[in-house]
Design a protein around this motif. Structure first.
Motif, PDB file in Angstrom:
ATOM      1  N   THR A 131      -9.316 -10.439  23.919  1.00 38.05           N
ATOM      2  CA  THR A 131      -9.696 -10.824  25.277  1.00 38.05           C
ATOM      3  C   THR A 131      -9.938 -12.316  25.412  1.00 38.05           C
ATOM      4  O   THR A 131      -9.789 -12.863  26.512  1.00 38.05           O
ATOM      5  CB  THR A 131     -10.970 -10.079  25.717  1.00 38.05           C
ATOM      6  N   ASN A 132     -10.343 -12.964  24.318  1.00 38.60           N
ATOM      7  CA  ASN A 132     -10.653 -14.395  24.350  1.00 38.60           C
ATOM      8  C   ASN A 132     -10.307 -15.006  23.009  1.00 38.60           C
ATOM      9  O   ASN A 132     -10.188 -14.303  22.007  1.00 38.60           O
ATOM     10  CB  ASN A 132     -12.133 -14.633  24.668  1.00 38.60           C
ATOM     11  N   HIS A 133     -10.178 -16.334  22.980  1.00 40.35           N
ATOM     12  CA  HIS A 133      -9.838 -16.975  21.713  1.00 40.35           C
ATOM     13  C   HIS A 133     -10.429 -18.379  21.638  1.00 40.35           C
ATOM     14  O   HIS A 133     -10.765 -18.986  22.665  1.00 40.35           O
ATOM     15  CB  HIS A 133      -8.320 -17.058  21.539  1.00 40.35           C
ATOM     16  N   ALA A 134     -10.549 -18.871  20.415  1.00 35.48           N
ATOM     17  CA  ALA A 134     -10.927 -20.254  20.169  1.00 35.48           C
ATOM     18  C   ALA A 134     -10.284 -20.702  18.865  1.00 35.48           C
ATOM     19  O   ALA A 134     -10.236 -19.938  17.896  1.00 35.48           O
ATOM     20  CB  ALA A 134     -12.448 -20.407  20.092  1.00 35.48           C
ATOM     21  N   VAL A 135      -9.750 -21.915  18.864  1.00 36.48           N
ATOM     22  CA  VAL A 135      -9.180 -22.513  17.665  1.00 36.48           C
ATOM     23  C   VAL A 135     -10.161 -23.576  17.176  1.00 36.48           C
ATOM     24  O   VAL A 135     -10.562 -24.456  17.942  1.00 36.48           O
ATOM     25  CB  VAL A 135      -7.804 -23.147  17.946  1.00 36.48           C
ATOM     26  N   VAL A 136     -10.567 -23.464  15.919  1.00 31.55           N
ATOM     27  CA  VAL A 136     -11.571 -24.359  15.348  1.00 31.55           C
ATOM     28  C   VAL A 136     -10.903 -25.275  14.335  1.00 31.55           C
ATOM     29  O   VAL A 136     -10.200 -24.811  13.436  1.00 31.55           O
ATOM     30  CB  VAL A 136     -12.698 -23.554  14.666  1.00 31.55           C
ATOM     31  N   LYS A 137     -11.114 -26.563  14.473  1.00 32.25           N
ATOM     32  CA  LYS A 137     -10.500 -27.555  13.591  1.00 32.25           C
ATOM     33  C   LYS A 137     -11.395 -27.822  12.385  1.00 32.25           C
ATOM     34  O   LYS A 137     -12.612 -27.706  12.463  1.00 32.25           O
ATOM     35  CB  LYS A 137     -10.241 -28.845  14.367  1.00 32.25           C
ATOM     36  N   MET A 138     -10.776 -28.197  11.267  1.00 31.69           N
ATOM     37  CA  MET A 138     -11.525 -28.398  10.025  1.00 31.69           C
ATOM     38  C   MET A 138     -12.640 -29.419  10.184  1.00 31.69           C
ATOM     39  O   MET A 138     -13.768 -29.204   9.739  1.00 31.69           O
ATOM     40  CB  MET A 138     -10.579 -28.838   8.891  1.00 31.69           C
ATOM     41  N   ASN A 139     -12.321 -30.565  10.789  1.00 29.30           N
ATOM     42  CA  ASN A 139     -13.345 -31.597  10.901  1.00 29.30           C
ATOM     43  C   ASN A 139     -14.500 -31.162  11.787  1.00 29.30           C
ATOM     44  O   ASN A 139     -15.621 -31.646  11.664  1.00 29.30           O
ATOM     45  CB  ASN A 139     -12.732 -32.899  11.410  1.00 29.30           C
ATOM     46  N   GLY A 140     -14.240 -30.204  12.692  1.00 27.84           N
ATOM     47  CA  GLY A 140     -15.314 -29.691  13.536  1.00 27.84           C
ATOM     48  C   GLY A 140     -16.341 -28.916  12.745  1.00 27.84           C
ATOM     49  O   GLY A 140     -17.533 -28.940  13.067  1.00 27.84           O
ATOM     50  N   VAL A 141     -15.899 -28.212  11.695  1.00 23.21           N
ATOM     51  CA  VAL A 141     -16.843 -27.476  10.848  1.00 23.21           C
ATOM     52  C   VAL A 141     -17.821 -28.453  10.199  1.00 23.21           C
ATOM     53  O   VAL A 141     -19.033 -28.183  10.125  1.00 23.21           O
ATOM     54  CB  VAL A 141     -16.078 -26.675   9.772  1.00 23.21           C
ATOM     55  N   ILE A 142     -17.313 -29.567   9.725  1.00 21.87           N
ATOM     56  CA  ILE A 142     -18.175 -30.572   9.091  1.00 21.87           C
ATOM     57  C   ILE A 142     -19.246 -31.040  10.070  1.00 21.87           C
ATOM     58  O   ILE A 142     -20.438 -31.114   9.733  1.00 21.87           O
ATOM     59  CB  ILE A 142     -17.333 -31.769   8.603  1.00 21.87           C
ATOM     60  N   ASP A 143     -18.837 -31.350  11.298  1.00 18.93           N
ATOM     61  CA  ASP A 143     -19.783 -31.849  12.291  1.00 18.93           C
ATOM     62  C   ASP A 143     -20.853 -30.817  12.628  1.00 18.93           C
ATOM     63  O   ASP A 143     -22.030 -31.152  12.793  1.00 18.93           O
ATOM     64  CB  ASP A 143     -19.035 -32.263  13.563  1.00 18.93           C
TER      65      ASP A 143
END
Length: 437
Positions: free
Chosen positions: A171-183
């Motif tokens: 029903t919904n989605h999000a794409v998470v970037k590697m550098n975002g995990v660090i932040d």
């Protein structure tokens, strides 16, 4: 009335799941709306074969289960290249299907192993052409769908594949970037983990060295913890994506617990940093990117118990197709996804006990037990009586005092006794390996 800390805990659950948090104060709301501009909104209308349209557009999550697909990327551009090295193209890393129940009593998170052989359906490419359906490993759907350039098309092809292989409609989605995990990890002051043994990554693939016991992982260490596949300790000897999934689930569980704790939520500085870090790391559909709609989802989760955030592992076995080695899902996987599609909780979820059908509030004031004149205060369908209770209308009493552990029998209408099976207490929560108690 709920306490201040409880209110933030409730809202923190959604933050950890979708990367967004809703706040009540004017200052926090201002920071939130400033940060929302960082999200890359992905409207996939026309690209995904099967989509669920909300019954109430003003509140798309109301009274409906949410199936959120979280896609971690291994795109090596910009600061991401500093983490994993420069490589062209778009690749999927970790993919998780997050089911939020319609009654908001539980959340179930299932990792989809990247090396699973699957049938990838036809997907639209950025130039408008269509790919041919073909069979490959699951993570190929992201790369092929992207056409090497479009994160939006990569996400759409992955969603189409998940819909097809699980029977669960995303029903919904999000794409998470590697550098975002660090932040995000740095925003909450690192994530605490308690490792049963030392962990040393192969320096050729990931630079990580952690000792046994309590460790606090900063952002850069956390991303290596999530990426590493080879080395020693914590299953690294196997060099398997499956053991990596187990470590990733432990990390997510530990992160959830920390976000829900006063250590994070009582600190406004950490809170604001977490908002900006999370929102800056997402590419998401319009509903997830809308602060008002996500605030409604956050509020709907206000009753959830942390123990009811469940990490489920798909049973798999090794297989080969042609010259390639990979994995296939065991037959139990179908049961997992059928349960998610029907919004049925896993066995480990502890739901509030339903009110007895014969209770005063349920029947308008009848005697406990509800049916028959002489039955004890038990279920009408079984005739059993709870230990230590009697029928309010004059029925027989139980065979012992409720405070006496030996009270294990109940009276019956014919004067005999029968043993009572005590209701089991909820089992203590079993923590994933590496999660601190």
């Amino acid at each position: 009335m709920r306490s201040w800390r409880k209110m933030f805990v409730l809202r923190g659950v959604t933050m950890s799941v979708v990367g967004v948090m809703a706040f009540g104060s004017a200052a926090a709301a201002t920071a939130y709306h400033n940060a929302i501009a960082q999200i890359d909104v992905q409207d996939l209308d026309g690209l995904v074969a099967e989509q669920v349209k909300p019954k109430d557009p003003s509140d798309p999550f109301k009274d409906e289960p949410v199936n959120l697909l979280l896609m971690g990327t291994d795109i090596r551009d910009g600061s991401n290249a500093d983490i994993g090295g420069t490589v062209s193209g778009m690749r999927s890393d970790t993919t998780m299907l997050v089911h939020i129940s319609a009654d908001r009593e539980w959340i179930e998170i299932v990792s989809l192993p990247r090396d699973t052989f699957v049938d990838i359906p036809s997907c639209q490419l950025p130039d408008g052409s269509q790919t041919q359906p073909y069979r490959d490993k699951f993570n190929a759907s992201f790369e092929v769908g992207s056409g090497d350039t479009s994160l939006k098309h990569a996400a759409a092809c992955t969603i189409n594949t998940v819909n097809a292989i699980t029977g669960v409609t995303v029903t919904n989605h999000a794409v998470v970037k590697m550098n975002g995990v660090i932040d995000v990890v740095d925003a909450i002051g690192g994530v605490k983990m308690c490792l049963p043994e030392a962990m040393h990554g192969d320096p050729r693939s990931a630079r990580i060295d952690l000792e046994a016991g309590e460790n606090r992982l900063d952002g850069k260490t956390a991303i290596q913890f999530l990426r590493v596949r080879k080395g020693t300790g914590m299953g690294l000897e196997m060099g398997s994506d499956l053991t990596r999934i187990e470590r990733q689930q432990s990390f997510i569980n530990a992160t959830l617990r920390q976000i829900l704790s006063a250590e994070t939520l009582a600190d406004p500085t950490k809170t604001f940093r977490l908002i900006n870090a999370a929102l800056g790391s997402l590419s998401a559909d319009p509903d997830i990117a809308d602060p008002g709609k996500v605030a409604g989802l956050a509020w709907s989760l206000r009753e959830i118990e942390k123990r009811n955030i469940v990490m489920t592992k798909i049973p798999v076995y090794d297989t080969t197709e042609g010259a390639a080695s990979g994995i296939a899902w065991g037959p139990e996987a179908a049961e997992i996804f059928q349960r998610m599609a029907s919004d049925t909780p896993p066995d480990s979820v502890v739901l509030p006990e339903a009110e007895p059908s014969g209770s005063p509030s349920a029947s308008g004031g009848g005697t406990e037990g509800g049916s028959g004149g002489g039955g004890g205060g038990g279920d009408a369908g079984t005739g059993e009586t709870d230990a230590g209770t009697g029928d309010a209308g004059g029925g027989t009493e139980t065979g012992g005092d409720a405070g006496d552990p030996s009270a294990d029998e109940t009276g019956t209408s014919d004067g005999t006794t029968k043993p009572v099976t005590p209701k089991p207490s909820p089992s203590p929560e079993v923590l994933l390996e590496g999660v601190c108690a």
